[in-house]
Design a protein around this motif. Structure first.
Motif, PDB file in Angstrom:
ATOM      1  N   PHE A 137      48.992  39.486  41.443  1.00  0.00           N
ATOM      2  CA  PHE A 137      47.867  40.358  41.769  1.00  0.00           C
ATOM      3  C   PHE A 137      47.371  40.992  40.468  1.00  0.00           C
ATOM      4  CE2 PHE A 137      45.890  43.573  44.577  1.00  0.00           C
ATOM      5  CZ  PHE A 137      45.846  42.924  45.796  1.00  0.00           C
ATOM      6  N   LEU A 138      46.074  41.083  40.294  1.00  0.00           N
ATOM      7  CA  LEU A 138      45.517  41.788  39.134  1.00  0.00           C
ATOM      8  C   LEU A 138      44.839  43.077  39.618  1.00  0.00           C
ATOM      9  CD1 LEU A 138      43.923  38.713  37.301  1.00  0.00           C
ATOM     10  CD2 LEU A 138      45.914  40.033  36.523  1.00  0.00           C
ATOM     11  N   GLU A 139      44.344  43.853  38.692  1.00  0.00           N
ATOM     12  CA  GLU A 139      43.573  45.050  39.049  1.00  0.00           C
ATOM     13  C   GLU A 139      42.303  44.642  39.783  1.00  0.00           C
ATOM     14  OE1 GLU A 139      44.292  48.285  38.477  1.00  0.00           O
ATOM     15  OE2 GLU A 139      46.169  47.863  37.441  1.00  0.00           O
ATOM     16  N   ASN A 140      41.836  45.496  40.693  1.00  0.00           N
ATOM     17  CA  ASN A 140      40.521  45.262  41.285  1.00  0.00           C
ATOM     18  C   ASN A 140      39.501  45.139  40.158  1.00  0.00           C
ATOM     19  OD1 ASN A 140      41.064  45.441  44.150  1.00  0.00           O
ATOM     20  ND2 ASN A 140      41.533  47.602  43.771  1.00  0.00           N
ATOM     21  N   ALA A 141      38.595  44.160  40.297  1.00  0.00           N
ATOM     22  CA  ALA A 141      37.606  43.958  39.232  1.00  0.00           C
ATOM     23  C   ALA A 141      36.586  45.104  39.223  1.00  0.00           C
ATOM     24  CB  ALA A 141      36.892  42.623  39.428  1.00  0.00           C
ATOM     25  N   LEU A 142      36.221  45.565  40.407  1.00  0.00           N
ATOM     26  CA  LEU A 142      35.108  46.511  40.519  1.00  0.00           C
ATOM     27  C   LEU A 142      35.485  47.640  41.460  1.00  0.00           C
ATOM     28  CD1 LEU A 142      32.360  43.752  40.856  1.00  0.00           C
ATOM     29  CD2 LEU A 142      32.786  45.153  38.828  1.00  0.00           C
ATOM     30  N   LEU A 143      34.622  48.629  41.539  1.00  0.00           N
ATOM     31  CA  LEU A 143      34.812  49.721  42.483  1.00  0.00           C
ATOM     32  C   LEU A 143      34.278  49.315  43.846  1.00  0.00           C
ATOM     33  CD1 LEU A 143      33.468  52.612  40.244  1.00  0.00           C
ATOM     34  CD2 LEU A 143      35.840  52.310  40.981  1.00  0.00           C
ATOM     35  N   PRO A 144      34.760  49.959  44.936  1.00  0.00           N
ATOM     36  CA  PRO A 144      34.067  49.788  46.213  1.00  0.00           C
ATOM     37  C   PRO A 144      32.637  50.340  46.051  1.00  0.00           C
ATOM     38  CG  PRO A 144      36.147  51.006  46.475  1.00  0.00           C
ATOM     39  CD  PRO A 144      35.860  50.922  45.020  1.00  0.00           C
ATOM     40  N   PHE A 145      31.671  49.826  46.745  1.00  0.00           N
ATOM     41  CA  PHE A 145      31.798  48.788  47.747  1.00  0.00           C
ATOM     42  C   PHE A 145      31.183  47.512  47.199  1.00  0.00           C
ATOM     43  CE2 PHE A 145      31.027  52.807  50.205  1.00  0.00           C
ATOM     44  CZ  PHE A 145      32.342  53.027  50.549  1.00  0.00           C
ATOM     45  N   ASN A 146      31.897  46.421  47.321  1.00  0.00           N
ATOM     46  CA  ASN A 146      31.408  45.168  46.782  1.00  0.00           C
ATOM     47  C   ASN A 146      32.075  44.016  47.546  1.00  0.00           C
ATOM     48  OD1 ASN A 146      30.685  43.008  44.900  1.00  0.00           O
ATOM     49  ND2 ASN A 146      30.238  44.648  43.449  1.00  0.00           N
ATOM     50  N   ARG A 147      31.375  42.890  47.623  1.00  0.00           N
ATOM     51  CA  ARG A 147      31.919  41.697  48.287  1.00  0.00           C
ATOM     52  C   ARG A 147      31.453  40.434  47.541  1.00  0.00           C
ATOM     53  NH1 ARG A 147      30.313  44.842  53.041  1.00  0.00           N
ATOM     54  NH2 ARG A 147      32.059  45.094  54.494  1.00  0.00           N
ATOM     55  N   ASN A 148      31.977  39.291  47.966  1.00  0.00           N
ATOM     56  CA  ASN A 148      31.527  38.006  47.426  1.00  0.00           C
ATOM     57  C   ASN A 148      31.672  37.916  45.908  1.00  0.00           C
ATOM     58  OD1 ASN A 148      30.609  36.777  49.968  1.00  0.00           O
ATOM     59  ND2 ASN A 148      29.154  38.475  49.955  1.00  0.00           N
ATOM     60  N   SER A 180      29.011  40.368  36.445  1.00  0.00           N
ATOM     61  CA  SER A 180      29.730  41.271  35.555  1.00  0.00           C
ATOM     62  C   SER A 180      30.550  40.417  34.608  1.00  0.00           C
ATOM     63  CB  SER A 180      30.646  42.191  36.364  1.00  0.00           C
ATOM     64  OG  SER A 180      29.896  42.827  37.383  1.00  0.00           O
ATOM     65  N   GLN A 181      30.810  40.941  33.412  1.00  0.00           N
ATOM     66  CA  GLN A 181      31.464  40.146  32.377  1.00  0.00           C
ATOM     67  C   GLN A 181      32.701  40.871  31.846  1.00  0.00           C
ATOM     68  OE1 GLN A 181      28.390  38.211  29.765  1.00  0.00           O
ATOM     69  NE2 GLN A 181      27.025  39.698  30.730  1.00  0.00           N
ATOM     70  N   SER A 182      33.656  40.081  31.373  1.00  0.00           N
ATOM     71  CA  SER A 182      34.921  40.678  30.937  1.00  0.00           C
ATOM     72  C   SER A 182      35.548  39.858  29.821  1.00  0.00           C
ATOM     73  CB  SER A 182      35.886  40.734  32.121  1.00  0.00           C
ATOM     74  OG  SER A 182      37.179  41.080  31.678  1.00  0.00           O
ATOM     75  N   PRO A 183      36.148  40.532  28.830  1.00  0.00           N
ATOM     76  CA  PRO A 183      36.882  39.802  27.791  1.00  0.00           C
ATOM     77  C   PRO A 183      38.290  39.418  28.242  1.00  0.00           C
ATOM     78  CG  PRO A 183      36.923  42.142  27.317  1.00  0.00           C
ATOM     79  CD  PRO A 183      36.082  41.977  28.565  1.00  0.00           C
ATOM     80  N   ASP A 184      38.805  40.019  29.346  1.00  0.00           N
ATOM     81  CA  ASP A 184      40.241  39.889  29.642  1.00  0.00           C
ATOM     82  C   ASP A 184      40.594  39.840  31.131  1.00  0.00           C
ATOM     83  OD1 ASP A 184      39.532  42.394  30.392  1.00  0.00           O
ATOM     84  OD2 ASP A 184      40.855  43.451  28.998  1.00  0.00           O
ATOM     85  N   MET A 185      39.602  39.727  32.016  1.00  0.00           N
ATOM     86  CA  MET A 185      39.837  39.709  33.471  1.00  0.00           C
ATOM     87  C   MET A 185      40.240  41.081  34.026  1.00  0.00           C
ATOM     88  SD  MET A 185      39.566  36.893  35.438  1.00  0.00           S
ATOM     89  CE  MET A 185      39.087  35.208  35.041  1.00  0.00           C
ATOM     90  N   ILE A 186      40.274  42.095  33.191  1.00  0.00           N
ATOM     91  CA  ILE A 186      40.655  43.437  33.647  1.00  0.00           C
ATOM     92  C   ILE A 186      39.459  44.386  33.545  1.00  0.00           C
ATOM     93  CG2 ILE A 186      42.210  45.420  33.271  1.00  0.00           C
ATOM     94  CD1 ILE A 186      43.822  43.004  34.035  1.00  0.00           C
ATOM     95  N   HIS A 187      38.848  44.398  32.380  1.00  0.00           N
ATOM     96  CA  HIS A 187      37.739  45.325  32.121  1.00  0.00           C
ATOM     97  C   HIS A 187      36.415  44.599  32.329  1.00  0.00           C
ATOM     98  CE1 HIS A 187      41.279  46.606  29.838  1.00  0.00           C
ATOM     99  NE2 HIS A 187      40.904  47.807  30.230  1.00  0.00           N
ATOM    100  N   TRP A 188      35.629  45.096  33.259  1.00  0.00           N
ATOM    101  CA  TRP A 188      34.377  44.423  33.616  1.00  0.00           C
ATOM    102  C   TRP A 188      33.184  45.304  33.310  1.00  0.00           C
ATOM    103  CZ3 TRP A 188      34.428  39.365  35.029  1.00  0.00           C
ATOM    104  CH2 TRP A 188      35.681  38.825  35.364  1.00  0.00           C
ATOM    105  N   GLY A 189      32.149  44.711  32.708  1.00  0.00           N
ATOM    106  CA  GLY A 189      30.929  45.451  32.372  1.00  0.00           C
ATOM    107  C   GLY A 189      29.806  44.476  32.086  1.00  0.00           C
TER     108      GLY A 189
END
Ligand code: BMA
Length: 317
Positions: A137-148, A180-189
């Motif tokens: 399991f990894l960290e949630n990519a984003l905050l609620p509320f989001n899907r797909n 959304s984009q990330s250098p490491d699958m953890i931090h998204w922006g």
């Protein structure tokens, strides 16, 4: 090693459809395993000499979970009776609320799984497995509320890229696709708008479907679109082409849907009138594509097309 063949049927001689259904549909019945109320909106990938998958199983308590499965031919599946037993990076993430609508994407050296994760409301959960034995399991990519949440199969300009669809906590009556984009699958922006709901079959909301397929002309994206009828939501799916280097730029988008709920198993079930694709198997040398889609939130079905058919369709519309 013998070549792996994805499920395939030629287009029926009398058909002019760009996407056609498998004659064996629904390939996964709702009661394939004794714990299931329904098995739908699920993702299959090539694995070893066959296929593996992550399945949305709503159980007979009506909890929504992810189960592992294997298949040698892509049609007949052995699905675990119990949900995936995750290993968690932190206890805080382990509380179960719900997990549904998985996508699976091979990136570099492992399979990443993205899904709608219940964490004080729906958001995008991420995890990975290399062997379909241990699941991380990894960290949630984003905050609620989001899907797909749907990952691209490779880094683009050194960033992992995640399509997603901001939503609300209920049966969201709106929804556009962002990335959304990330250098490491953890931090998204570096969030970008990709495309919005428009008219007709996709007038209420849209959401990315399977992992985008890389073609010479761009990323081929299948996505679902929702129309609000006087009887409720109707889920169909269509296709678009995104720029290879700047995938938030839409090169082409088909106006008609490619598949809409018309067969009995798509129109009758726990939620009527839903076709919802979550994965696509692609054979690069032939261009064949096999799409797995959930039907009526109850069963899993297959449909076929080719890269060329869809690119021609997008050129025409
Ligand atoms: C969406 C998701 C999907 C489902 C669809 C139709 O909001 O919950 O899992 O297939 O609704 O009920």
């Amino acid at each position: 090693m013998t070549k792996l063949h994805i499920p395939w049927e030629d287009r029926p001689a009398d058909s002019t459809e760009v996407v056609w259904r498998c004659s064996r549909n629904p390939v996964i019945p709702r009661n394939l395993i004794p714990t299931a109320n329904s098995i739908f909106n699920s993702a299959a990938v090539p694995f070893q000499n066959g296929f593996a998958g992550v399945f949305r199983v709503d159980n007979r308590k009506r909890e929504m979970s992810l189960h592992r499965g294997f298949s040698t031919d892509g049609y007949s599946w052995q699905i675990d009776h119990d949900p995936i037993n995750w290993s968690f990076p932190s206890q805080e993430l382990s509380a179960f609320s719900y997990r549904y609508d998985p996508r699976v994407t091979w990136i570099e050296d492992r399979y990443y799984i993205s899904w709608c994760n219940g964490y004080h409301g729906p958001t995008i959960g991420l995890g990975w497995t290399a062997d379909f034995q241990t699941f991380h399991f990894l960290e949630n990519a984003l905050l609620p509320f989001n899907r797909n949440g749907v990952l691209f199969p490779r880094r683009i300009k050194n960033r992992y890229v995640l399509l997603n669809r901001p939503s609300d906590n209920g049966h969201t009556p709106f929804g556009d696709i962002f990335l959304s984009q990330s250098p490491d699958m953890i931090h998204w922006g570096e969030h970008r708008f990709v495309m919005g709901a428009t008219r007709g079959w996709e007038s209420t909301k849209i959401g990315a479907g399977p992992t985008p397929i890389e073609t010479k002309e761009g990323w081929l994206l299948f996505y679902h679109g929702v129309l609000t009828s006087c009887n409720g939501f109707v889920y169909s799916f269509g296709a678009a082409l995104l720029d290879l280097d700047e995938p938030w730029k839409v090169i082409a988008r088909g106006e008609p849907y490619l598949l809409s709920p018309q067969e009995n198993y798509e129109c009758v079930g726990d939620v009527p009138n839903v076709v919802f694709p979550c994965s696509a198997l692609h054979e690069p040398d032939t261009g064949r594509i096999a799409l797995y889609y959930g039907a009526a939130d109850t069963v899993t079905a297959l449909a076929f097309t080719t890269e060329q058919f869809v690119l021609d369709f997008l050129r025409e519309y």
